[in-house]
Design an enzyme around this catalytic site. Structure first.
Site, short mmCIF file in Angstrom:
data_model
loop_
_atom_site.label_atom_id
_atom_site.label_comp_id
_atom_site.label_asym_id
_atom_site.label_seq_id
_atom_site.Cartn_x
_atom_site.Cartn_y
_atom_site.Cartn_z
CG HIS A 104 9.34 44.15 -22.93
ND1 HIS A 104 8.23 44.08 -22.14
CD2 HIS A 104 9.40 45.42 -23.38
CE1 HIS A 104 7.62 45.26 -22.11
NE2 HIS A 104 8.33 46.09 -22.85
CG HIS A 106 12.24 48.64 -25.23
ND1 HIS A 106 11.26 48.85 -26.18
CD2 HIS A 106 11.58 48.54 -24.05
CE1 HIS A 106 10.07 48.88 -25.59
NE2 HIS A 106 10.23 48.70 -24.30
P1 5GP Z 1 6.75 48.82 -23.02
O1 5GP Z 1 6.13 50.17 -23.05
O2 5GP Z 1 5.84 47.84 -22.35
O3 5GP Z 1 8.14 48.83 -22.47
O4 5GP Z 1 6.96 48.40 -24.51
C1 5GP Z 1 6.07 47.66 -25.25
C2 5GP Z 1 6.55 47.73 -26.68
O5 5GP Z 1 5.83 46.77 -27.43
C3 5GP Z 1 6.33 49.09 -27.36
O6 5GP Z 1 7.58 49.58 -27.80
C4 5GP Z 1 5.39 48.78 -28.52
O7 5GP Z 1 5.73 49.50 -29.67
C5 5GP Z 1 5.57 47.28 -28.71
N1 5GP Z 1 4.40 46.57 -29.19
C6 5GP Z 1 3.10 46.78 -28.87
N2 5GP Z 1 2.30 45.87 -29.45
C7 5GP Z 1 3.12 45.05 -30.17
C8 5GP Z 1 2.87 43.92 -30.99
O8 5GP Z 1 1.75 43.45 -31.19
N3 5GP Z 1 3.96 43.34 -31.58
C9 5GP Z 1 5.23 43.82 -31.39
N4 5GP Z 1 6.22 43.19 -32.02
N5 5GP Z 1 5.49 44.88 -30.62
C10 5GP Z 1 4.44 45.49 -30.01
#
Ligand code: 5GP
Length: 143
Positions: A104, A106
């Site tokens: 993903h 951001h």
């Molecule tokens: P990462 O740290 O893997 O780059 O980012 C994961 C992101 O997913 C985080 O910014 C967190 O806030 C978001 N996130 C975690 N759980 C959920 C969820 O159930 N739904 C959504 N829409 N975002 C989530």
């Protein structure tokens, strides 16, 4: 050697419709929805439809196929949230801050004088997320 993709992650469940999200955009290559713990108002995630763990294991053709969706959503986030600029973040493995192991990007709106909130910090109220999703979708509809 990369670690195998695990299809039980939260974003895979959102893709399969097993969990809800505040959806912004979808095409054959990507799905975009709001981050549930936004670091900035309008913080949007664009996830691959290809089952990849992160940037390191996605097939180059799948990566290039989804990038127009990243750009399209980024433009709509900037317009819809009236941002001055955007930060695009993408984490690879836990040590870098990755917490969900499905590729993903951001998209974080930035305004001068407005600090980012902590990563995966505070859960936003659903009505606030819904209002931000509407603004971004309205901008998308005009694009
Ligand atoms: P990462 O740290 O893997 O780059 O980012 C994961 C992101 O997913 C985080 O910014 C967190 O806030 C978001 N996130 C975690 N759980 C959920 C969820 O159930 N739904 C959504 N829409 N975002 C989530």
């Amino acid at each position: 050697m990369s670690i195998a993709y695990a299809p039980d992650n939260i974003f895979a469940k959102i893709l399969r419709g097993e969990l809800p999200c505040h959806k912004i955009y979808e095409d054959d290559t990507a799905l975009a929805f709001l981050d549930i713990m936004p670091r900035a108002d309008g913080h949007t995630l664009v996830i691959s439809k290809a089952p990849a763990r992160n940037l390191l294991d996605i097939a180059p053709a799948d990566l290039s196929a989804m990038m127009p969706a990243v750009q399209k959503v980024a433009r709509a986030v900037k317009e819809g949230m009236q941002a001055e600029g955007l930060l695009v973040d993408q984490f690879n493995e836990s040590v870098s801050g990755q917490t969900i192991f499905h590729l993903h990007f951001h998209i974080l709106p930035r305004w001068s004088g407005v600090e980012l909130r902590p990563h995966a910090g505070i859960m936003a109220k659903p009505e606030i997320l819904a209002a931000h999703a509407e603004k971004i979708k309205a901008a998308l509809a005009q694009s």
